[in-house]
Design an enzyme around this catalytic site. Structure first.
Site, PDB file in Angstrom:
ATOM      1  N   LEU A  35      44.936  55.903  36.889  1.00 21.60           N
ATOM      2  CA  LEU A  35      43.660  56.160  37.364  1.00 21.60           C
ATOM      3  C   LEU A  35      42.683  55.720  36.664  1.00 21.60           C
ATOM      4  N   ASP A  59      49.575  58.951  33.382  1.00 15.63           N
ATOM      5  CA  ASP A  59      50.170  57.519  32.424  1.00 15.63           C
ATOM      6  C   ASP A  59      51.781  56.617  32.497  1.00 15.63           C
ATOM      7  N   THR A 123      53.126  38.400  37.997  1.00 14.79           N
ATOM      8  CA  THR A 123      52.402  37.160  38.694  1.00 14.79           C
ATOM      9  C   THR A 123      53.200  35.910  38.046  1.00 14.79           C
ATOM     10  N   ASP A 124      52.397  34.605  38.931  1.00 15.10           N
ATOM     11  CA  ASP A 124      52.426  33.229  38.545  1.00 15.10           C
ATOM     12  C   ASP A 124      52.528  32.778  37.645  1.00 15.10           C
ATOM     13  N   GLU A 125      51.279  33.866  36.669  1.00 13.55           N
ATOM     14  CA  GLU A 125      50.467  33.312  34.937  1.00 13.55           C
ATOM     15  C   GLU A 125      51.683  33.595  34.302  1.00 13.55           C
ATOM     16  N   TYR A 150      46.610  38.727  28.828  1.00 12.90           N
ATOM     17  CA  TYR A 150      47.232  39.046  29.960  1.00 12.90           C
ATOM     18  C   TYR A 150      48.380  39.181  30.786  1.00 12.90           C
ATOM     19  N   LYS A 154      52.345  40.407  30.830  1.00 10.76           N
ATOM     20  CA  LYS A 154      53.646  40.500  31.577  1.00 10.76           C
ATOM     21  C   LYS A 154      54.916  39.626  31.956  1.00 10.76           C
ATOM     22  N   PHE A 190      37.269  37.770  41.660  1.00 11.38           N
ATOM     23  CA  PHE A 190      36.401  36.248  41.511  1.00 11.38           C
ATOM     24  C   PHE A 190      36.431  36.235  42.952  1.00 11.38           C
ATOM     25  N   ILE A 191      37.259  36.646  43.704  1.00 11.43           N
ATOM     26  CA  ILE A 191      36.957  36.476  45.583  1.00 11.43           C
ATOM     27  C   ILE A 191      35.799  37.522  45.737  1.00 11.43           C
ATOM     28  N   TYR A 207      33.021  29.543  36.535  1.00  8.13           N
ATOM     29  CA  TYR A 207      33.529  29.313  35.126  1.00  8.13           C
ATOM     30  C   TYR A 207      33.225  28.001  34.653  1.00  8.13           C
ATOM     31  N   GLY A 276      40.504  28.877  27.294  1.00  7.87           N
ATOM     32  CA  GLY A 276      42.355  29.259  27.141  1.00  7.87           C
ATOM     33  C   GLY A 276      42.326  29.572  28.878  1.00  7.87           C
ATOM     34  N   HIS A 277      41.234  29.143  29.601  1.00 10.13           N
ATOM     35  CA  HIS A 277      41.179  29.291  31.354  1.00 10.13           C
ATOM     36  C   HIS A 277      42.509  27.649  31.762  1.00 10.13           C
TER      37      HIS A 277
HETATM   38  P1  NAD Z   1      44.266  46.561  39.701  1.00 11.61           P
HETATM   39  O1  NAD Z   1      44.251  46.570  38.309  1.00 11.61           O
HETATM   40  O2  NAD Z   1      43.648  46.703  41.017  1.00 11.61           O
HETATM   41  O3  NAD Z   1      45.033  47.715  39.851  1.00 11.61           O
HETATM   42  C1  NAD Z   1      46.052  48.324  39.073  1.00 11.61           C
HETATM   43  C2  NAD Z   1      46.368  49.732  38.941  1.00 11.61           C
HETATM   44  O4  NAD Z   1      47.818  50.742  37.556  1.00 11.61           O
HETATM   45  C3  NAD Z   1      45.222  51.091  39.115  1.00 11.61           C
HETATM   46  O5  NAD Z   1      44.995  52.276  39.810  1.00 11.61           O
HETATM   47  C4  NAD Z   1      45.122  51.456  37.238  1.00 11.61           C
HETATM   48  O6  NAD Z   1      44.833  53.169  37.539  1.00 11.61           O
HETATM   49  C5  NAD Z   1      46.702  51.943  37.703  1.00 11.61           C
HETATM   50  N1  NAD Z   1      46.965  51.609  35.864  1.00 11.61           N
HETATM   51  C6  NAD Z   1      47.165  51.531  35.263  1.00 11.61           C
HETATM   52  N2  NAD Z   1      47.007  51.277  33.628  1.00 11.61           N
HETATM   53  C7  NAD Z   1      47.710  52.726  33.772  1.00 11.61           C
HETATM   54  C8  NAD Z   1      48.740  52.930  33.155  1.00 11.61           C
HETATM   55  N3  NAD Z   1      49.040  52.956  31.917  1.00 11.61           N
HETATM   56  N4  NAD Z   1      49.704  53.868  33.793  1.00 11.61           N
HETATM   57  C9  NAD Z   1      49.884  54.377  35.260  1.00 11.61           C
HETATM   58  N5  NAD Z   1      48.673  53.942  36.055  1.00 11.61           N
HETATM   59  C10 NAD Z   1      48.188  52.694  35.679  1.00 11.61           C
HETATM   60  O7  NAD Z   1      45.749  45.811  40.182  1.00 11.61           O
HETATM   61  P2  NAD Z   1      46.080  44.960  40.834  1.00 11.61           P
HETATM   62  O8  NAD Z   1      45.519  43.602  41.533  1.00 11.61           O
HETATM   63  O9  NAD Z   1      46.708  46.210  42.137  1.00 11.61           O
HETATM   64  O10 NAD Z   1      47.948  44.093  40.910  1.00 11.61           O
HETATM   65  C11 NAD Z   1      49.149  45.101  40.566  1.00 11.61           C
HETATM   66  C12 NAD Z   1      49.529  44.725  39.775  1.00 11.61           C
HETATM   67  O11 NAD Z   1      49.724  43.152  40.358  1.00 11.61           O
HETATM   68  C13 NAD Z   1      49.918  44.393  38.303  1.00 11.61           C
HETATM   69  O12 NAD Z   1      50.924  44.637  37.401  1.00 11.61           O
HETATM   70  C14 NAD Z   1      49.359  43.031  38.482  1.00 11.61           C
HETATM   71  O13 NAD Z   1      50.223  42.081  36.976  1.00 11.61           O
HETATM   72  C15 NAD Z   1      50.171  42.199  39.603  1.00 11.61           C
HETATM   73  N6  NAD Z   1      49.395  41.041  39.699  1.00 11.61           N
HETATM   74  C16 NAD Z   1      48.457  41.146  40.296  1.00 11.61           C
HETATM   75  C17 NAD Z   1      48.279  39.973  41.338  1.00 11.61           C
HETATM   76  C18 NAD Z   1      46.953  39.701  41.527  1.00 11.61           C
HETATM   77  O14 NAD Z   1      45.897  38.194  42.501  1.00 11.61           O
HETATM   78  N7  NAD Z   1      45.865  41.048  41.824  1.00 11.61           N
HETATM   79  C19 NAD Z   1      48.771  38.393  41.303  1.00 11.61           C
HETATM   80  C20 NAD Z   1      49.946  38.517  40.872  1.00 11.61           C
HETATM   81  C21 NAD Z   1      50.348  40.005  39.567  1.00 11.61           C
HETATM   82  O1  TDX Z   2      33.451  35.127  37.645  1.00 13.31           O
HETATM   83  C1  TDX Z   2      33.893  34.259  37.927  1.00 13.31           C
HETATM   84  N1  TDX Z   2      33.918  32.950  38.292  1.00 13.31           N
HETATM   85  C2  TDX Z   2      34.922  32.305  38.235  1.00 13.31           C
HETATM   86  O2  TDX Z   2      34.846  30.897  38.214  1.00 13.31           O
HETATM   87  C3  TDX Z   2      35.558  35.505  37.990  1.00 13.31           C
HETATM   88  C4  TDX Z   2      36.161  36.858  37.938  1.00 13.31           C
HETATM   89  C5  TDX Z   2      36.638  34.480  38.131  1.00 13.31           C
HETATM   90  N2  TDX Z   2      36.463  33.155  38.241  1.00 13.31           N
HETATM   91  C6  TDX Z   2      37.488  32.099  38.080  1.00 13.31           C
HETATM   92  C7  TDX Z   2      38.654  31.989  36.919  1.00 13.31           C
HETATM   93  C8  TDX Z   2      39.844  31.603  37.841  1.00 13.31           C
HETATM   94  O3  TDX Z   2      39.960  30.535  38.106  1.00 13.31           O
HETATM   95  O4  TDX Z   2      37.800  32.623  39.391  1.00 13.31           O
HETATM   96  C9  TDX Z   2      39.265  32.382  39.276  1.00 13.31           C
HETATM   97  C10 TDX Z   2      40.736  33.312  39.779  1.00 13.31           C
HETATM   98  O5  TDX Z   2      39.778  34.451  38.453  1.00 13.31           O
HETATM   99  P1  TDX Z   2      40.199  36.085  38.483  1.00 13.31           P
HETATM  100  O6  TDX Z   2      39.367  36.600  40.262  1.00 13.31           O
HETATM  101  O7  TDX Z   2      40.105  37.061  37.583  1.00 13.31           O
HETATM  102  O8  TDX Z   2      41.791  35.829  38.666  1.00 13.31           O
HETATM  103  P2  TDX Z   2      43.423  35.449  37.768  1.00 13.31           P
HETATM  104  O9  TDX Z   2      42.014  34.914  36.256  1.00 13.31           O
HETATM  105  O10 TDX Z   2      43.552  33.709  38.137  1.00 13.31           O
HETATM  106  O11 TDX Z   2      44.031  35.986  37.482  1.00 13.31           O
HETATM  107  C11 TDX Z   2      44.080  36.909  38.903  1.00 13.31           C
HETATM  108  O12 TDX Z   2      45.714  36.460  39.657  1.00 13.31           O
HETATM  109  C12 TDX Z   2      46.993  36.520  39.136  1.00 13.31           C
HETATM  110  C13 TDX Z   2      44.955  38.364  39.111  1.00 13.31           C
HETATM  111  O13 TDX Z   2      43.485  39.231  38.074  1.00 13.31           O
HETATM  112  C14 TDX Z   2      45.725  38.312  37.961  1.00 13.31           C
HETATM  113  O14 TDX Z   2      46.027  40.069  37.826  1.00 13.31           O
HETATM  114  C15 TDX Z   2      47.404  38.359  38.429  1.00 13.31           C
HETATM  115  O15 TDX Z   2      48.069  38.118  37.240  1.00 13.31           O
END
Ligand code: NAD
Ligand code: TDX
Length: 337
Positions: A35, A59, A123-125, A150, A154, A190-191, A207, A276-277
């Site tokens: 949490l 944790d 992730t694709d990153e 990040y 990963k 972002f969304i 950005y 580094g975007h």
């Molecule tokens: P999020 O940030 O919404 O949620 C992360 C969750 O992990 C939270 O509930 C947090 O409390 C928990 N957490 C963080 N550190 C912890 C710890 N040390 N111990 C236990 N719990 C912990 O993340 P998300 O967007 O749901 O992403 C989930 C997974 O998917 C991640 O591994 C992320 O890298 C991967 N991922 C996300 C996206 C995306 O667009 N959101 C895209 C590609 C991959």
């Molecule tokens: O305010 C904003 N303005 C903006 O232009 C924010 C928050 C983002 N952006 C841009 C940065 C990125 O090009 O929008 C794009 C998406 O940004 P984020 O939502 O921060 O996502 P991104 O950095 O692409 O990473 C996300 O996708 C891959 C997740 O956060 C990661 O956890 C996942 O692995």
């Protein structure tokens, strides 16, 4: 089956818990989550009273709690828990190193002890960045080239997962997915940041030049992909999961959201770029389509409409997270002056 889900109170994890219980109502879910700021316990308020759902606050770096949880008869681990926000990783890389690398290692060690099936969410990153206006896509054999703290953390976690497969025979799979969107995503991303800013009468912060490209994937389609890999995937393999067939820039996306919310272009502002975007992500998901018969079920338009509607109707869920997220962005901007 008893399943350990780490990070089940976050965005994708909470959607996955709800998705899995609706499809496998006799399974038992154990959600281990620290949490952190990124969690919202309200995301699973409709599930809390389900006798098949169990929450453990802890944790993933704490081997005692991880081992205790797993020894209750867990058969499968689905590992979501991570620090996930690229902007925060630029501010505090160490917490990413701890949770994403050390934490994943702790879970892997416990899985090895009990020889458990382990599915890792990545992730694709990890593949780096692609040039604009090119037909190139990331596939499963693209060399890793992470560029932010990040994505570096990963990438390291993915390597540890595969090392446990090759060195110790742990039955693992990995999904590398693109940017998810949909209900229950923190408004720091972002969304939901765009939608909630517009609801608040604020502008959309873009950005840099806004010509960055992400491969948007609706969260429930991602959950379906994870289910396909868990149930039919080949052990020791990774699968790419993406959502779009054509590039959509951040500016294009802002225009789509402005139109849905009946706002004009004056509601967009360009702000300093992320250091580094990464320019462009695009996923080739042929492997999961061919081998496991998965493809996205929603169009982008359907997914975005559903997402806007959800945020319009669920302010009580996102308001506290929004206050925290915008405080973070103010601190970050001040620290870069
Ligand atoms: P999020 O940030 O919404 O949620 C992360 C969750 O992990 C939270 O509930 C947090 O409390 C928990 N957490 C963080 N550190 C912890 C710890 N040390 N111990 C236990 N719990 C912990 O993340 P998300 O967007 O749901 O992403 C989930 C997974 O998917 C991640 O591994 C992320 O890298 C991967 N991922 C996300 C996206 C995306 O667009 N959101 C895209 C590609 C991959
Ligand atoms: O305010 C904003 N303005 C903006 O232009 C924010 C928050 C983002 N952006 C841009 C940065 C990125 O090009 O929008 C794009 C998406 O940004 P984020 O939502 O921060 O996502 P991104 O950095 O692409 O990473 C996300 O996708 C891959 C997740 O956060 C990661 O956890 C996942 O692995």
């Amino acid at each position: 089956m008893k399943i350990l889900i780490t990070g089940g109170s976050g965005f994708i994890g909470s959607n996955f818990v709800r998705f899995w219980l609706s499809r496998h109502p006799n399974d038992e879910i154990y959600n281990l989550d620290k949490l952190t700021y990124a969690a919202n316990p309200k995301s699973l308020s409709d599930i809390e009273s389900n006798p098949h759902y169990h929450f453990i606050k802890g944790d993933i770096c704490d081997s005692k709690i991880v081992n205790e949880t797993i020894s209750s008869g867990i058969e499968l681990i689905v590992h979501f828990a991570a620090e996930t926000h690229v902007d925060r990783s630029l501010d505090d890389p160490l917490s990413f190193l701890k949770t994403n690398i050390f934490g994943t290692h702790t879970i892997l060690e416990a899985a090895k002890k009990f020889n458990l099936r382990f599915h890792h969410i990545s992730t694709d990153e990890v593949f780096g960045a692609l040039p604009l206006d090119s037909p190139e896509k990331f596939c499963e054999t693209t060399p890793y080239d992470p560029r932010s703290p990040y994505s570096a953390s990963k990438a390291a976690s993915d390597h540890f997962v595969m090392a446990y497969y090759h060195s110790f025979g742990l039955p693992v799979t990995i999904t590398n997915c693109s940017n998810n969107y949909g209900p229950y995503q923190s408004p720091e991303k972002f969304i939901p940041r765009m939608i909630t800013n517009l609801i608040d009468g604020q502008k959309i912060p873009i950005y840099g030049d806004g010509l960055y490209v992400r491969d948007w994937l609706y969260v429930t389609d991602h959950c379906r992909a994870i289910e396909a890999v868990i149930t039919k995937g080949k052990i020791g393999q990774s699968y790419n999961v993406g959502g779009l067939v054509k590039d959509v820039s951040n500016l294009d996306l802002a225009q789509i959201i402005l139109k849905i919310m009946s706002k004009d272009e004056a509601n967009v502002e360009h702000v300093p770029d992320r250091p580094g975007h990464d320019r462009r992500y695009s996923m080739d998901w042929t492997k999961i389509q061919k081998d496991l018969n998965w493809q996205p079920s929603l169009t982008f338009e359907e997914g975005i409409m559903a997402t806007v509607k959800w945020y319009q109707n669920n302010e009580i869920w996102w308001r506290p997270m929004k206050i925290e997220a915008e405080e973070f962005y103010r601190r970050l901007a001040a620290s870069r002056k």
